[in-house]
Design an enzyme around this catalytic site. Structure first.
Site, PDB file in Angstrom:
ATOM      1  N   ILE A 166     -41.705  71.594 -26.318  1.00 58.75           N
ATOM      2  CA  ILE A 166     -41.318  72.423 -27.480  1.00 58.75           C
ATOM      3  C   ILE A 166     -41.791  73.865 -27.273  1.00 58.75           C
ATOM      4  N   ASP A 216     -51.715  77.443 -21.015  1.00 60.50           N
ATOM      5  CA  ASP A 216     -51.459  75.998 -20.883  1.00 60.50           C
ATOM      6  C   ASP A 216     -52.307  75.486 -19.720  1.00 60.50           C
ATOM      7  N   ILE A 256     -57.616  75.368 -24.001  1.00 58.49           N
ATOM      8  CA  ILE A 256     -58.028  75.933 -25.299  1.00 58.49           C
ATOM      9  C   ILE A 256     -59.485  75.609 -25.634  1.00 58.49           C
ATOM     10  N   PHE A 277     -49.297  74.833 -29.815  1.00 52.93           N
ATOM     11  CA  PHE A 277     -48.698  73.544 -29.427  1.00 52.93           C
ATOM     12  C   PHE A 277     -49.669  72.692 -28.614  1.00 52.93           C
ATOM     13  N   LYS A 337     -50.142  64.061 -26.822  1.00 52.68           N
ATOM     14  CA  LYS A 337     -49.168  63.573 -27.809  1.00 52.68           C
ATOM     15  C   LYS A 337     -48.706  62.125 -27.624  1.00 52.68           C
ATOM     16  N   SER A 360     -46.831  66.901 -37.498  1.00 52.84           N
ATOM     17  CA  SER A 360     -45.838  65.843 -37.264  1.00 52.84           C
ATOM     18  C   SER A 360     -45.600  65.070 -38.548  1.00 52.84           C
ATOM     19  N   TYR A 381     -53.669  59.472 -32.378  1.00 53.25           N
ATOM     20  CA  TYR A 381     -52.874  60.703 -32.259  1.00 53.25           C
ATOM     21  C   TYR A 381     -52.502  61.226 -33.646  1.00 53.25           C
ATOM     22  N   LYS A 387     -53.736  64.695 -35.861  1.00 53.39           N
ATOM     23  CA  LYS A 387     -52.874  65.714 -36.485  1.00 53.39           C
ATOM     24  C   LYS A 387     -53.265  65.914 -37.950  1.00 53.39           C
ATOM     25  N   PHE A 431     -40.013  66.364 -37.383  1.00 51.73           N
ATOM     26  CA  PHE A 431     -39.523  64.988 -37.392  1.00 51.73           C
ATOM     27  C   PHE A 431     -39.330  64.585 -35.918  1.00 51.73           C
ATOM     28  N   ASN A 432     -38.204  64.160 -35.448  1.00 48.63           N
ATOM     29  CA  ASN A 432     -38.140  63.677 -34.054  1.00 48.63           C
ATOM     30  C   ASN A 432     -37.391  64.651 -33.150  1.00 48.63           C
ATOM     31  N   ASN A 452     -40.711  57.530 -26.083  1.00 48.87           N
ATOM     32  CA  ASN A 452     -39.794  57.980 -27.130  1.00 48.87           C
ATOM     33  C   ASN A 452     -38.354  57.568 -26.794  1.00 48.87           C
TER      34      ASN A 452
HETATM   35  P1  NAD Z   1     -45.939  68.657 -24.386  1.00 48.06           P
HETATM   36  O1  NAD Z   1     -46.937  67.697 -23.867  1.00 48.06           O
HETATM   37  O2  NAD Z   1     -44.687  68.839 -23.634  1.00 48.06           O
HETATM   38  O3  NAD Z   1     -46.608  70.092 -24.605  1.00 48.06           O
HETATM   39  C1  NAD Z   1     -47.975  70.258 -24.876  1.00 48.06           C
HETATM   40  C2  NAD Z   1     -48.520  71.236 -23.838  1.00 48.06           C
HETATM   41  O4  NAD Z   1     -49.911  71.464 -24.113  1.00 48.06           O
HETATM   42  C3  NAD Z   1     -48.423  70.696 -22.415  1.00 48.06           C
HETATM   43  O5  NAD Z   1     -47.772  71.662 -21.617  1.00 48.06           O
HETATM   44  C4  NAD Z   1     -49.878  70.494 -21.992  1.00 48.06           C
HETATM   45  O6  NAD Z   1     -50.050  70.737 -20.608  1.00 48.06           O
HETATM   46  C5  NAD Z   1     -50.607  71.481 -22.868  1.00 48.06           C
HETATM   47  N1  NAD Z   1     -51.996  71.139 -23.186  1.00 48.06           N
HETATM   48  C6  NAD Z   1     -52.488  69.938 -23.590  1.00 48.06           C
HETATM   49  N2  NAD Z   1     -53.801  70.039 -23.834  1.00 48.06           N
HETATM   50  C7  NAD Z   1     -54.152  71.339 -23.603  1.00 48.06           C
HETATM   51  C8  NAD Z   1     -55.350  72.054 -23.687  1.00 48.06           C
HETATM   52  N3  NAD Z   1     -56.485  71.459 -24.060  1.00 48.06           N
HETATM   53  N4  NAD Z   1     -55.360  73.373 -23.372  1.00 48.06           N
HETATM   54  C9  NAD Z   1     -54.217  73.984 -22.970  1.00 48.06           C
HETATM   55  N5  NAD Z   1     -53.050  73.340 -22.870  1.00 48.06           N
HETATM   56  C10 NAD Z   1     -53.010  72.038 -23.187  1.00 48.06           C
HETATM   57  O7  NAD Z   1     -45.635  68.231 -25.889  1.00 48.06           O
HETATM   58  P2  NAD Z   1     -44.519  68.745 -26.887  1.00 48.06           P
HETATM   59  O8  NAD Z   1     -43.573  67.628 -27.137  1.00 48.06           O
HETATM   60  O9  NAD Z   1     -44.012  70.059 -26.459  1.00 48.06           O
HETATM   61  O10 NAD Z   1     -45.391  68.889 -28.196  1.00 48.06           O
HETATM   62  C11 NAD Z   1     -45.991  70.114 -28.565  1.00 48.06           C
HETATM   63  C12 NAD Z   1     -46.837  69.906 -29.805  1.00 48.06           C
HETATM   64  O11 NAD Z   1     -46.016  69.382 -30.839  1.00 48.06           O
HETATM   65  C13 NAD Z   1     -47.978  68.909 -29.615  1.00 48.06           C
HETATM   66  O12 NAD Z   1     -49.090  69.370 -30.339  1.00 48.06           O
HETATM   67  C14 NAD Z   1     -47.425  67.640 -30.234  1.00 48.06           C
HETATM   68  O13 NAD Z   1     -48.451  66.808 -30.702  1.00 48.06           O
HETATM   69  C15 NAD Z   1     -46.595  68.199 -31.371  1.00 48.06           C
HETATM   70  N6  NAD Z   1     -45.516  67.294 -31.776  1.00 48.06           N
HETATM   71  C16 NAD Z   1     -44.636  66.846 -30.861  1.00 48.06           C
HETATM   72  C17 NAD Z   1     -43.624  65.974 -31.240  1.00 48.06           C
HETATM   73  C18 NAD Z   1     -42.649  65.441 -30.229  1.00 48.06           C
HETATM   74  O14 NAD Z   1     -41.947  64.475 -30.522  1.00 48.06           O
HETATM   75  N7  NAD Z   1     -42.519  66.020 -29.053  1.00 48.06           N
HETATM   76  C19 NAD Z   1     -43.521  65.563 -32.572  1.00 48.06           C
HETATM   77  C20 NAD Z   1     -44.435  66.068 -33.501  1.00 48.06           C
HETATM   78  C21 NAD Z   1     -45.433  66.944 -33.085  1.00 48.06           C
HETATM   79  C1  UD1 Z   2     -43.282  58.575 -32.265  1.00 47.70           C
HETATM   80  C2  UD1 Z   2     -44.674  58.369 -32.780  1.00 47.70           C
HETATM   81  C3  UD1 Z   2     -45.061  59.513 -33.692  1.00 47.70           C
HETATM   82  C4  UD1 Z   2     -44.920  60.835 -32.951  1.00 47.70           C
HETATM   83  C5  UD1 Z   2     -43.516  60.959 -32.401  1.00 47.70           C
HETATM   84  C6  UD1 Z   2     -43.497  62.188 -31.548  1.00 47.70           C
HETATM   85  C7  UD1 Z   2     -45.047  55.953 -32.822  1.00 47.70           C
HETATM   86  C8  UD1 Z   2     -45.266  54.761 -33.674  1.00 47.70           C
HETATM   87  N1  UD1 Z   2     -44.787  57.115 -33.451  1.00 47.70           N
HETATM   88  O1  UD1 Z   2     -42.390  58.588 -33.385  1.00 47.70           O
HETATM   89  O2  UD1 Z   2     -46.394  59.362 -34.098  1.00 47.70           O
HETATM   90  O3  UD1 Z   2     -45.155  61.939 -33.810  1.00 47.70           O
HETATM   91  O4  UD1 Z   2     -43.175  59.809 -31.597  1.00 47.70           O
HETATM   92  O5  UD1 Z   2     -42.654  62.137 -30.534  1.00 47.70           O
HETATM   93  O6  UD1 Z   2     -45.091  55.869 -31.611  1.00 47.70           O
HETATM   94  N2  UD1 Z   2     -37.399  52.896 -29.914  1.00 47.70           N
HETATM   95  C9  UD1 Z   2     -36.785  51.806 -29.345  1.00 47.70           C
HETATM   96  N3  UD1 Z   2     -36.876  51.653 -27.992  1.00 47.70           N
HETATM   97  C10 UD1 Z   2     -37.547  52.537 -27.187  1.00 47.70           C
HETATM   98  C11 UD1 Z   2     -38.165  53.665 -27.801  1.00 47.70           C
HETATM   99  C12 UD1 Z   2     -38.077  53.809 -29.165  1.00 47.70           C
HETATM  100  O7  UD1 Z   2     -36.185  50.974 -30.024  1.00 47.70           O
HETATM  101  O8  UD1 Z   2     -37.599  52.320 -25.974  1.00 47.70           O
HETATM  102  C13 UD1 Z   2     -37.283  53.067 -31.373  1.00 47.70           C
HETATM  103  C14 UD1 Z   2     -38.625  53.045 -32.062  1.00 47.70           C
HETATM  104  O9  UD1 Z   2     -38.975  51.735 -32.423  1.00 47.70           O
HETATM  105  C15 UD1 Z   2     -38.350  53.949 -33.256  1.00 47.70           C
HETATM  106  C16 UD1 Z   2     -37.268  54.922 -32.773  1.00 47.70           C
HETATM  107  O10 UD1 Z   2     -36.720  54.341 -31.593  1.00 47.70           O
HETATM  108  O11 UD1 Z   2     -37.818  53.192 -34.277  1.00 47.70           O
HETATM  109  C17 UD1 Z   2     -37.827  56.285 -32.443  1.00 47.70           C
HETATM  110  O12 UD1 Z   2     -38.942  56.095 -31.590  1.00 47.70           O
HETATM  111  P1  UD1 Z   2     -39.758  57.304 -30.942  1.00 47.70           P
HETATM  112  O13 UD1 Z   2     -38.823  58.200 -30.227  1.00 47.70           O
HETATM  113  O14 UD1 Z   2     -40.889  56.724 -30.164  1.00 47.70           O
HETATM  114  O15 UD1 Z   2     -40.287  58.122 -32.202  1.00 47.70           O
HETATM  115  P2  UD1 Z   2     -41.176  57.640 -33.442  1.00 47.70           P
HETATM  116  O16 UD1 Z   2     -41.626  56.254 -33.289  1.00 47.70           O
HETATM  117  O17 UD1 Z   2     -40.411  57.978 -34.666  1.00 47.70           O
END
Ligand code: NAD
Ligand code: UD1
Length: 350
Positions: A14, A33, A61, A82, A86, A126, A151, A155, A180-181, A201
């Site tokens: 992200i 990063d 960080i 960010f 995760k 999240s 995790y 948050k 959200f997702n 995911n």
């Molecule tokens: P990501 O892992 O791709 O990005 C996180 C980045 O942070 C990585 O590049 C990692 O190398 C870096 N990092 C981790 N720990 C660090 C540290 N201590 N110091 C410096 N850099 C560090 O993840 P993302 O999907 O891009 O998510 C970004 C943020 O959004 C995270 O905080 C995650 O928890 C939050 N988030 C993600 C999702 C999702 O589905 N991807 C959903 C909700 C919230």
């Molecule tokens: C998950 C995390 C959530 C996090 C988010 C960030 C859990 C329980 N929740 O959300 O805390 O913030 O990712 O990315 O892990 N699914 C399948 N088959 C698969 C993978 C997923 O059926 O191989 C289903 C899951 O059961 C879920 C949906 O797809 O119902 C979405 O899953 P996922 O992408 O992992 O997201 P969340 O579970 O919503």
């Protein structure tokens, strides 16, 4: 010296898309990063897409001395945070890593920000902080629940820490963005999600089945009280999410205090609907089998994103077909993500 937005975790999924959105909007950014879940290739591709060099520091960080040097050297006026770990599954086996990185890391960052009178912060939260929602769609004031993993609890702890901070000192201007997702990728196919090892995911699993890295998709549960028995989620395009960060930063520059915004589309899709849409959009068929429920999953969850629309002037503009198309372009032009054989020149040639 330019006013600079520090982007922690800006080499990640992200963060890299947000860095590009901010640069395209004319901002000067500095990416910090530690590359624990990303690699330098994403920065090179970011530079290619931005047509500019990006200031990048490899570091953590939690490294106070490094943060002090960065805040002394650059004219940082806002931070988009960010950086963090995760993986839900990994957080269950390594909770201390999650609390150290996500909670202590944020605490450390905020302490240095305050020392340099930098009070604008956008935080990646999240929808997991809502726990099992009593109602859908979920509003920001629905109240937080009990997240199912370390995790998720990290948050929620950071949200509480930042809420206390905003209450303690009126100069803080903080946005808690509850994603959200996030799915999808930059439309060029050059930036995208590159999970370490086997993904958890849904979308990365779907695309990896489609390119043959995973033999079939496991659908976790078909006995939920939903439209077809499988779980329903609010999938949002990562570029829409990135644009939400730009809007949030703009509001923080004029409005103090603590703000909470849901970033979602307001539309939920079930796992089976996602499989069918993926097949329709890509023409690739997805073998799958139904398995028992996955621990910690909730039945359904989608956002009421009207507060973000009202206060940020933001809404998600990309539909599910675009999300899938972009995810698929990313996966098929980078079958092994950033770190492997396909480098920028090869990806460009595809
Ligand atoms: P990501 O892992 O791709 O990005 C996180 C980045 O942070 C990585 O590049 C990692 O190398 C870096 N990092 C981790 N720990 C660090 C540290 N201590 N110091 C410096 N850099 C560090 O993840 P993302 O999907 O891009 O998510 C970004 C943020 O959004 C995270 O905080 C995650 O928890 C939050 N988030 C993600 C999702 C999702 O589905 N991807 C959903 C909700 C919230
Ligand atoms: C998950 C995390 C959530 C996090 C988010 C960030 C859990 C329980 N929740 O959300 O805390 O913030 O990712 O990315 O892990 N699914 C399948 N088959 C698969 C993978 C997923 O059926 O191989 C289903 C899951 O059961 C879920 C949906 O797809 O119902 C979405 O899953 P996922 O992408 O992992 O997201 P969340 O579970 O919503």
């Amino acid at each position: 010296m330019h006013k600079t937005t520090l982007i922690t975790g800006g080499a990640g999924y992200i963060g890299s898309h947000t860095a590009l959105t901010l640069i395209d909007a004319g901002q000067h950014v500095l990416v910090l990063d530690n590359l624990s879940n990303s690699c330098h290739e994403s920065i090179e591709r970011l530079e290619h897409l931005a047509h500019a060099r990006v200031d990048f520091i490899e570091g953590d960080i939690r490294d106070t001395a490094l943060l002090l040097r960065l805040f002394s050297h650059y004219d940082i006026d806002a931070v988009v945070h960010f950086a963090g770990l995760k993986s839900v599954a990994n957080s269950v086996s390594h909770p201390l890593d999650y609390y150290a990185n996500n909670v202590v890391g944020t605490l450390n960052l905020c302490a240095v920000m305050a020392r340099f009178n930098v009070f604008k912060l956008v935080f990646s939260s999240s929808a997991t902080v809502y726990g099992e929602p009593a109602h859908t769609p979920i509003l920001e004031d629905s109240g937080t629940g009990f997240p199912a993993s370390p995790y998720g609890r990290s948050k929620l702890m950071v949200e509480q820490l930042l809420t206390d901070l905003a209450l303690s000192e009126p100069r803080w201007s903080i946005a808690l963005l509850r994603y959200f997702n996030p799915i999808g990728a930059h439309e060029s196919g050059l930036l995208g999600e590159d999970p370490n090892g086997r993904p958890n995911n849904l979308l990365p699993c779907l695309t990896q089945v489609a390119i043959g890295r995973i033999p079939e998709l496991t659908v976790f549960g078909n006995d939920y009280p939903t439209v077809d028995g499988t779980c329903v989620r609010d999938y949002i395009h990562v570029v829409d999410l990135a644009e939400g960060h730009l809007k949030a930063l703009q509001v923080l520059h004029s409005d103090g205090g603590l703000h909470i915004w849901n970033l979602g589309t307001g539309i939920g899709y079930s796992v089976l609907q996602m499989i069918r849409s993926f097949e329709d959009v890509t023409g690739v068929s997805i073998p799958f089998q139904i398995a028992p429920r996955r621990a910690g999953d909730i039945a359904q969850c989608w956002a009421d994103a009207s507060k973000a629309r009202r206060e940020l002037g933001w809404c998600a503009r990309r539909n599910l077909a675009q999300m899938i198309e972009d995810s698929w372009r990313w996966q098929s032009s980078n079958p092994f993500g950033y770190g492997h054989a396909v480098q920028l020149s090869a990806a460009l040639a595809r």
